[in-house]
Scaffold this motif. Sequence first.
Motif, PDB file in Angstrom:
ATOM      1  N   CYS A  71      85.129 113.131  71.279  1.00  0.00           N
ATOM      2  CA  CYS A  71      84.430 112.035  71.973  1.00  0.00           C
ATOM      3  C   CYS A  71      84.543 112.199  73.486  1.00  0.00           C
ATOM      4  N   ILE A  72      85.736 112.589  73.946  1.00  0.00           N
ATOM      5  CA  ILE A  72      85.957 112.799  75.387  1.00  0.00           C
ATOM      6  C   ILE A  72      85.076 113.937  75.886  1.00  0.00           C
ATOM      7  N   LYS A  73      84.988 115.007  75.090  1.00  0.00           N
ATOM      8  CA  LYS A  73      84.169 116.160  75.477  1.00  0.00           C
ATOM      9  C   LYS A  73      82.695 115.793  75.584  1.00  0.00           C
ATOM     10  N   GLN A  74      82.249 114.767  74.846  1.00  0.00           N
ATOM     11  CA  GLN A  74      80.848 114.341  74.894  1.00  0.00           C
ATOM     12  C   GLN A  74      80.588 113.338  76.010  1.00  0.00           C
ATOM     13  N   SER A  75      81.658 112.856  76.650  1.00  0.00           N
ATOM     14  CA  SER A  75      81.500 111.882  77.735  1.00  0.00           C
ATOM     15  C   SER A  75      80.775 112.517  78.911  1.00  0.00           C
ATOM     16  N   PRO A  76      79.969 111.716  79.624  1.00  0.00           N
ATOM     17  CA  PRO A  76      79.250 112.256  80.790  1.00  0.00           C
ATOM     18  C   PRO A  76      80.219 112.886  81.799  1.00  0.00           C
ATOM     19  N   GLY A  77      79.889 114.088  82.218  1.00  0.00           N
ATOM     20  CA  GLY A  77      80.700 114.787  83.209  1.00  0.00           C
ATOM     21  C   GLY A  77      81.783 115.684  82.620  1.00  0.00           C
ATOM     22  N   PHE A  78      82.040 115.591  81.301  1.00  0.00           N
ATOM     23  CA  PHE A  78      83.110 116.400  80.700  1.00  0.00           C
ATOM     24  C   PHE A  78      82.620 117.356  79.612  1.00  0.00           C
ATOM     25  N   SER A  79      81.324 117.386  79.316  1.00  0.00           N
ATOM     26  CA  SER A  79      80.828 118.198  78.205  1.00  0.00           C
ATOM     27  C   SER A  79      81.077 119.697  78.412  1.00  0.00           C
ATOM     28  N   LEU A  80      80.963 120.195  79.610  1.00  0.00           N
ATOM     29  CA  LEU A  80      81.196 121.620  79.866  1.00  0.00           C
ATOM     30  C   LEU A  80      82.545 121.882  80.520  1.00  0.00           C
ATOM     31  N   VAL A  81      83.327 120.833  80.709  1.00  0.00           N
ATOM     32  CA  VAL A  81      84.564 120.941  81.488  1.00  0.00           C
ATOM     33  C   VAL A  81      85.802 121.105  80.608  1.00  0.00           C
ATOM     34  N   VAL A  82      85.870 120.429  79.455  1.00  0.00           N
ATOM     35  CA  VAL A  82      87.065 120.394  78.615  1.00  0.00           C
ATOM     36  C   VAL A  82      86.958 121.403  77.474  1.00  0.00           C
ATOM     37  N   ARG A  83      88.011 122.244  77.340  1.00  0.00           N
ATOM     38  CA  ARG A  83      88.044 123.243  76.268  1.00  0.00           C
ATOM     39  C   ARG A  83      89.425 123.260  75.628  1.00  0.00           C
ATOM     40  N   TYR A  84      89.452 123.546  74.324  1.00  0.00           N
ATOM     41  CA  TYR A  84      90.726 123.679  73.612  1.00  0.00           C
ATOM     42  C   TYR A  84      91.394 124.992  73.971  1.00  0.00           C
ATOM     43  N   ILE A  85      92.746 125.007  73.872  1.00  0.00           N
ATOM     44  CA  ILE A  85      93.484 126.266  73.882  1.00  0.00           C
ATOM     45  C   ILE A  85      93.711 126.572  72.408  1.00  0.00           C
ATOM     46  N   ILE A  86      93.267 127.726  71.973  1.00  0.00           N
ATOM     47  CA  ILE A  86      93.261 128.081  70.549  1.00  0.00           C
ATOM     48  C   ILE A  86      94.516 128.872  70.185  1.00  0.00           C
ATOM     49  N   ASP A  87      95.117 128.516  69.037  1.00  0.00           N
ATOM     50  CA  ASP A  87      96.258 129.241  68.474  1.00  0.00           C
ATOM     51  C   ASP A  87      95.728 130.575  67.949  1.00  0.00           C
ATOM     52  N   ARG A  88      96.309 131.678  68.401  1.00  0.00           N
ATOM     53  CA  ARG A  88      95.810 133.002  68.030  1.00  0.00           C
ATOM     54  C   ARG A  88      95.972 133.321  66.548  1.00  0.00           C
ATOM     55  N   GLU A  89      96.950 132.719  65.898  1.00  0.00           N
ATOM     56  CA  GLU A  89      97.186 132.998  64.477  1.00  0.00           C
ATOM     57  C   GLU A  89      96.271 132.189  63.572  1.00  0.00           C
ATOM     58  N   THR A  90      96.138 130.892  63.839  1.00  0.00           N
ATOM     59  CA  THR A  90      95.362 130.018  62.951  1.00  0.00           C
ATOM     60  C   THR A  90      93.914 129.856  63.395  1.00  0.00           C
ATOM     61  N   HIS A  91      93.598 130.246  64.615  1.00  0.00           N
ATOM     62  CA  HIS A  91      92.267 130.077  65.204  1.00  0.00           C
ATOM     63  C   HIS A  91      91.840 128.607  65.227  1.00  0.00           C
ATOM     64  N   GLN A  92      92.815 127.718  65.336  1.00  0.00           N
ATOM     65  CA  GLN A  92      92.607 126.277  65.441  1.00  0.00           C
ATOM     66  C   GLN A  92      93.150 125.831  66.802  1.00  0.00           C
ATOM     67  N   PRO A  93      92.758 124.638  67.274  1.00  0.00           N
ATOM     68  CA  PRO A  93      93.340 124.148  68.536  1.00  0.00           C
ATOM     69  C   PRO A  93      94.870 124.118  68.446  1.00  0.00           C
ATOM     70  N   LEU A  94      95.518 124.572  69.500  1.00  0.00           N
ATOM     71  CA  LEU A  94      96.979 124.635  69.551  1.00  0.00           C
ATOM     72  C   LEU A  94      97.561 123.227  69.522  1.00  0.00           C
ATOM     73  N   ILE A  95      98.563 123.019  68.656  1.00  0.00           N
ATOM     74  CA  ILE A  95      99.262 121.741  68.556  1.00  0.00           C
ATOM     75  C   ILE A  95     100.688 121.956  69.043  1.00  0.00           C
ATOM     76  N   ILE A  96     101.145 121.080  69.937  1.00  0.00           N
ATOM     77  CA  ILE A  96     102.508 121.162  70.459  1.00  0.00           C
ATOM     78  C   ILE A  96     103.360 120.145  69.714  1.00  0.00           C
ATOM     79  N   PRO A  97     104.484 120.574  69.119  1.00  0.00           N
ATOM     80  CA  PRO A  97     105.348 119.628  68.408  1.00  0.00           C
ATOM     81  C   PRO A  97     105.835 118.508  69.331  1.00  0.00           C
TER      82      PRO A  97
END
Length: 179
Positions: A71-97
């Motif tokens: 939803c934040i990524k779709q907000s005006p002004g942030f659509s091309l600005v916000v990107r996930y950092i991807i976990d190289r093993e799972t190819h999913q967005p990185l989750i920090i414990p």
Amino acid sequence: MNKSTDIHWYPLRVTYSRELLLKEFLDSDGVENFIPMRYEYVKKGDRKIRKLVPVVHNLVFVHTSLERIECIKQSPGFSLVVRYIIDRETHQPLIIPEVQMRSFIAVSGSYEEQIVYLDPEITALQKGDRVHITGGIFEGVEGIILRVKGDRRIAVCIQGVMAVATAYVHPSLIEKIED
């Protein structure tokens, strides 16, 4: 469990040095977030001014769900600005414990000049014991003990993103965590 609605800490890349703009937006929207900051001296005219700036430009840690980030990524002004950092093993967005992120915030949340930010590869190469700090300003922090600039410090690592090392911690305040 629904992965898209589960709340976790996610590191996000924010292009064009708009991390403080995103932080302001998240704060106004009630979304918990964190940007490691430090003081720097900036020359303005013929004077030096002490200014609080991000340690790593283009990086924001957000505590929310993937659904909310979309939803934040779709907000005006942030659509091309916000990107996930991807976990190289799972190819999913990185989750920090949660525990790791709370320790990281406890150390890097103070703007003390003795804090040293490290490349995660430096701490990955060091052999150190996992420890828990039992007292002082960093009480409750868990990390790896290592030597940085001649002092014994506790490094809190966020795998593949960054690491931060405390100021000197007296040995009486350190407790080894048994595996």
